[in-house]
Design a protein around this motif. Structure first.
Motif, PDB file in Angstrom:
ATOM      1  N   ALA A   1       0.855  -1.196   0.000  1.00  0.00           N
ATOM      2  CA  ALA A   1       0.000   0.000   0.000  1.00  0.00           C
ATOM      3  C   ALA A   1       0.889   1.244   0.000  1.00  0.00           C
ATOM      4  O   ALA A   1       1.919   1.261   0.677  1.00  0.00           O
ATOM      5  CB  ALA A   1      -0.896  -0.011   1.229  1.00  0.00           C
ATOM      6  N   PRO A   2       0.520   2.280  -0.744  1.00  0.00           N
ATOM      7  CA  PRO A   2       1.348   3.499  -0.762  1.00  0.00           C
ATOM      8  C   PRO A   2       1.536   4.056   0.649  1.00  0.00           C
ATOM      9  O   PRO A   2       0.602   4.016   1.454  1.00  0.00           O
ATOM     10  CB  PRO A   2       0.518   4.469  -1.611  1.00  0.00           C
TER      11      PRO A   2
ATOM     12  N   LEU B   1      -0.972   6.401   1.975  1.00  0.00           N
ATOM     13  CA  LEU B   1      -2.294   5.884   2.346  1.00  0.00           C
ATOM     14  C   LEU B   1      -2.365   5.660   3.858  1.00  0.00           C
ATOM     15  O   LEU B   1      -3.327   6.049   4.522  1.00  0.00           O
ATOM     16  CB  LEU B   1      -2.579   4.580   1.593  1.00  0.00           C
ATOM     17  N   LYS B   2      -1.314   5.053   4.396  1.00  0.00           N
ATOM     18  CA  LYS B   2      -1.297   4.777   5.837  1.00  0.00           C
ATOM     19  C   LYS B   2      -1.384   6.094   6.619  1.00  0.00           C
ATOM     20  O   LYS B   2      -2.143   6.226   7.561  1.00  0.00           O
ATOM     21  CB  LYS B   2      -0.008   4.039   6.194  1.00  0.00           C
TER      22      LYS B   2
ATOM     23  N   THR C   1      -2.532   8.977   5.608  1.00  0.00           N
ATOM     24  CA  THR C   1      -3.839   9.622   5.430  1.00  0.00           C
ATOM     25  C   THR C   1      -4.869   8.994   6.363  1.00  0.00           C
ATOM     26  O   THR C   1      -5.654   9.700   6.997  1.00  0.00           O
ATOM     27  CB  THR C   1      -4.314   9.477   3.962  1.00  0.00           C
ATOM     28  N   ILE C   2      -4.850   7.663   6.442  1.00  0.00           N
ATOM     29  CA  ILE C   2      -5.811   6.981   7.317  1.00  0.00           C
ATOM     30  C   ILE C   2      -5.570   7.406   8.775  1.00  0.00           C
ATOM     31  O   ILE C   2      -6.505   7.730   9.506  1.00  0.00           O
ATOM     32  CB  ILE C   2      -5.698   5.448   7.156  1.00  0.00           C
ATOM     33  N   LYS C   3      -4.304   7.445   9.165  1.00  0.00           N
ATOM     34  CA  LYS C   3      -3.988   7.835  10.542  1.00  0.00           C
ATOM     35  C   LYS C   3      -4.495   9.253  10.835  1.00  0.00           C
ATOM     36  O   LYS C   3      -5.057   9.511  11.898  1.00  0.00           O
ATOM     37  CB  LYS C   3      -2.472   7.762  10.776  1.00  0.00           C
TER      38      LYS C   3
ATOM     39  N   GLN D   1      -6.919  10.835   9.331  1.00  0.00           N
ATOM     40  CA  GLN D   1      -8.388  10.844   9.356  1.00  0.00           C
ATOM     41  C   GLN D   1      -8.924  10.288  10.681  1.00  0.00           C
ATOM     42  O   GLN D   1      -9.900  10.794  11.223  1.00  0.00           O
ATOM     43  CB  GLN D   1      -8.929  10.000   8.204  1.00  0.00           C
ATOM     44  N   LEU D   2      -8.254   9.259  11.179  1.00  0.00           N
ATOM     45  CA  LEU D   2      -8.690   8.661  12.450  1.00  0.00           C
ATOM     46  C   LEU D   2      -8.536   9.675  13.584  1.00  0.00           C
ATOM     47  O   LEU D   2      -9.395   9.790  14.459  1.00  0.00           O
ATOM     48  CB  LEU D   2      -7.875   7.393  12.751  1.00  0.00           C
ATOM     49  N   ARG D   3      -7.440  10.412  13.552  1.00  0.00           N
ATOM     50  CA  ARG D   3      -7.215  11.430  14.593  1.00  0.00           C
ATOM     51  C   ARG D   3      -8.224  12.563  14.473  1.00  0.00           C
ATOM     52  O   ARG D   3      -8.691  13.090  15.473  1.00  0.00           O
ATOM     53  CB  ARG D   3      -5.782  11.949  14.514  1.00  0.00           C
TER      54      ARG D   3
ATOM     55  N   TYR E   1     -11.162  12.213  13.409  1.00  0.00           N
ATOM     56  CA  TYR E   1     -12.439  11.650  13.876  1.00  0.00           C
ATOM     57  C   TYR E   1     -12.552  11.697  15.394  1.00  0.00           C
ATOM     58  O   TYR E   1     -13.608  11.989  15.938  1.00  0.00           O
ATOM     59  CB  TYR E   1     -12.546  10.203  13.377  1.00  0.00           C
ATOM     60  N   THR E   2     -11.430  11.408  16.069  1.00  0.00           N
ATOM     61  CA  THR E   2     -11.480  11.404  17.544  1.00  0.00           C
ATOM     62  C   THR E   2     -11.177  12.792  18.117  1.00  0.00           C
ATOM     63  O   THR E   2     -11.094  12.952  19.334  1.00  0.00           O
ATOM     64  CB  THR E   2     -10.481  10.386  18.130  1.00  0.00           C
TER      65      THR E   2
ATOM     66  N   GLU F   1      -8.392  14.520  17.863  1.00  0.00           N
ATOM     67  CA  GLU F   1      -7.023  14.713  18.342  1.00  0.00           C
ATOM     68  C   GLU F   1      -6.312  15.720  17.448  1.00  0.00           C
ATOM     69  O   GLU F   1      -6.642  15.855  16.272  1.00  0.00           O
ATOM     70  CB  GLU F   1      -6.258  13.386  18.336  1.00  0.00           C
TER      71      GLU F   1
ATOM     72  N   ARG G   1       0.472  16.830  16.420  1.00  0.00           N
ATOM     73  CA  ARG G   1       1.300  16.042  17.337  1.00  0.00           C
ATOM     74  C   ARG G   1       1.994  14.867  16.657  1.00  0.00           C
ATOM     75  O   ARG G   1       2.909  14.307  17.180  1.00  0.00           O
ATOM     76  CB  ARG G   1       0.420  15.485  18.464  1.00  0.00           C
TER      77      ARG G   1
ATOM     78  N   LYS H   1       5.614  -6.431   8.618  1.00  0.00           N
ATOM     79  CA  LYS H   1       6.351  -5.600   7.680  1.00  0.00           C
ATOM     80  C   LYS H   1       7.777  -6.138   7.700  1.00  0.00           C
ATOM     81  O   LYS H   1       8.251  -6.563   8.751  1.00  0.00           O
ATOM     82  CB  LYS H   1       6.396  -4.148   8.179  1.00  0.00           C
TER      83      LYS H   1
END
Lengths: 184, 251
Positions: free
Chosen positions: B58-59, B62-63, B65-67, B69-71, B73-74, B76, B80, B209
Motif C-alpha cells: 500500500a502506498p 495511504l497509511k 492519510t488513514i492515521k 483521518q482517524l485522529r 475523527y477522535t 485529536e 502532534r 512488515k
C-alpha cells in the motif's frame, strides 16, 4: 463515542492488514487510485463500527468491509458489468480435463513460467471469481473464512473458486495451443 | 476412491481443506494413477503461479492519510504526529540509499508483543541447536521436505532449494511458537544454521512488515507473503541473513 484509546487499539489491530486490504481492492477494482480511495473509506467505516466488532478475526472483518466498499465503488461507477454476467459465464465454464494425453509433462511445466499471462487472464475473470481467488490463493483464507467475508455459503465459495481456476486453465491451454501452432 | 471422486477433491487437497483420512486416501490414489497425478500437478502449477504474483505494498501516503483521518475523527490534534511524517520521509531517504528497499522498515519501533514473540523465536532456535533436534525430517531435497508437512500443519510451506546460492537445505521440523503451529525449515551456510519459521496469520500474529532485529547476538528478520508470516533467525551476519531472506521472499 470513540476515544484516543480506541483509535490506538484500532490502528494496532487494523494497520498490519493495510497491504492485504489494498491488494483486495486492487484485485477488485483494477485501478490503483480507486483502490486507495476505497481502502481509505473502508478503514474509516471500520473504525466507526469498531465498538460493535466482537470477533477475534479482525483481518477477515476488515476484508468484508473493504469488499463491500469496493462493490459500492463499482456500482457507483457503473462498471460492474462483470458482476452481472457472472452466472452466464460461470455456467458455460467447463472444467478442462487435463491428462497425460491432453498435455505433455513439458506443457504442464511451462504453465509455471506464465506469470504475466496469468495476471492478464485474472483481470479478465469476473469480479466474483477474482475476489475468491485473491482471498484463497493470495491471502490464504480457508473456505469457511471466505464464506464469512463474502457472506455466502461455503459451497458457493468452493464452486466459484473451482470455476475461476477451470476458466484460467482453459484460457492457458488455448493460449498454449495457439503458441504451439504459431511455432509450427 | 475412483478417479472421478479424486478429481473433485484436487482443489480441496491443494487448499488444505481435506480431513486427514481423505488426504491419505487421496495421496494413495494419486501415487498410483498417472491421469490424476497429471491433473493434480497442472492445478498445483496454476496455483503456484497465482501465489507468486506480485503483491503490492500500500502506498506510504495511504497509511498516513488513514492515521490523520482517524485522529480527526477522535478530535485529536494531528500536529502532534508530525514525527510520524518525519519518520515516513526518513524512510524514503533510506530507500534511495544503499539499503535494499525491502528492508527500509528495519529499525521501526518494536512493540512489547513483538519483543515477546522474538524471545520465543530465539528460544526455539536455541532449543533446536542444544538438544540436537534441528530437524524432524532430514533431507537436502525440497521434494522430500515439503510433502513431509502435509497433514501436519494446515498450510503448505514454500520450500526452496538455495544450494546454488550456497544456502544448503538440511531439513525441516514442526515447532510451536507463541501458541502458533509453525514449520521450521533449516538451512546451513558454512557452520551457521538458519531456522526459517513459517506460520499463518492469527489474531495474535498479524502480518509482518519486513524488519530486521538483533537480539542476544542473533539476527532475526520478519516478513509476510501470501497469507503466511516468515521469520528467519541465525547467528549468521546481518548481510548474509538478509540475502537469504530476500531470496526466500521473492520465491
Amino acid at each position: 463515542m470513540l476515544t484516543k484509546k480506541d483509535r490506538q487499539r484500532f490502528e494496532r489491530l487494523s494497520l498490519p492488514h493495510l497491504d492485504a486490504a489494498y491488494n483486495l481492492a486492487l484485485w477488485m477494482l483494477r485501478n490503483p487510485a480507486e483502490a486507495e480511495d476505497t481502502v481509505q473509506i473502508a478503514f474509516m467505516r471500520a473504525f466507526e463500527a469498531f465498538n460493535s466488532f466482537s470477533g477475534n478475526n479482525i483481518a477477515a472483518w476488515l476484508m468484508t468491509i473493504v469488499r463491500n466498499t469496493a462493490i459500492n465503488t463499482l456500482n457507483r461507477n457503473k462498471r460492474n458489468s462483470n458482476l452481472v454476467s457472472f452466472d452466464e459465464i460461470a455456467h458455460n465454464t467447463e472444467k478442462p480435463h487435463i491428462n497425460n494425453h491432453d498435455l505433455r509433462p513439458d506443457e504442464v511445466m511451462s504453465l509455471i513460467t506464465k506469470q504475466t499471462v496469468i495476471a492478464e487472464l485474472i483481470e479478465r475473470l469476473p469480479l466474483d471469481h477474482r475476489e475468491v481467488l485473491y482471498l484463497r490463493d493470495i491471502e490464504g483464507y480457508s473456505y469457511k473464512e471466505i464464506s464469512e467475508i463474502i457472506l455466502l455459503p461455503k459451497g458457493t465459495v468452493m464452486s466459484r473458486l473451482s470455476r475461476a481456476r477451470a476458466q484460467l486453465q482453459k484460457w492457458l491451454l488455448q493460449q498454449q495451443r495457439k503458441e504451439h501452432f504459431r511455432g509450427l | 476412491m475412483d478417479c472421478d471422486h479424486i478429481n473433485k477433491l484436487i482443489e480441496s487437497y491443494l487448499d488444505a481443506e481435506l480431513t486427514l483420512s481423505d488426504r491419505r486416501d487421496f495421496e494413495t490414489h494419486v501415487t498410483d494413477c498417472g491421469d490424476c497425478s497429471a491433473q493434480l500437478e497442472a492445478m498445483r502449477a496454476l496455483q503456484n503461479n497465482i501465489q507468486n504474483m506480485h503483491y503490492h505494498t500500500a502506498p506510504c501516503t495511504l497509511k498516513q492519510t488513514i492515521k490523520n483521518q482517524l485522529r480527526d475523527y477522535t478530535g485529536e490534534d494531528t500536529s502532534r504526529i508530525s514525527w510520524l511524517k518525519w519518520s515516513a520521509m526518513a524512510t524514503g531517504f533510506v530507500s534511495v540509499g544503499a539499503l535494499s528497499s525491502w528492508l527500509v522498515l528495519a529499525y521501526i519501533m518494536v512493540s512489547p508483543l513483538q519483543t515477546r514473540f522474538t524471545d520465543d523465536i530465539i528460544s526455539a532456535h536455541v532449543r533446536s541447536l542444544m538438544v540436537d533436534h534441528v530437524t524432524d525430517v532430514e533431507s537436502t531435497d525440497r521434494h522430500t521436505v515439503k510433502p513431509w508437512f502435509n497433514g501436519r500443519v494446515d498450510f503448505s510451506p514454500p520450500v526452496k532449494d538455495l544450494k546454488e546460492q550456497d544456502f544448503r537445505l538440511i531439513g525441516g521440523r514442526l515447532d510451536y511458537i507463541n501458541n502458533t503451529a509453525a514449520t521450521a525449515l533449516v538451512y546451513q551456510r558454512r557452520a551457521h544454521i538458519i531456522n526459517l519459521f513459517i506460520y499463518k496469520y492469527s489474531p495474535s500474529q498479524h502480518s509482518h512488515k519486513p524488519q530486521l532485529l538483533q537480539r542476544n547476538g542473533y539476527n532475526v528478520i520478519y516478513w509476510s507473503r501470501n497469507g503466511l508470516n516468515y521469520c528467519s533467525i541465525s547467528d549468521l551476519n546481518k548481510k548474509e541473513l538478509t540475502e537469504f531472506s530476500q531470496l526466500m521472499a521473492t520465491f
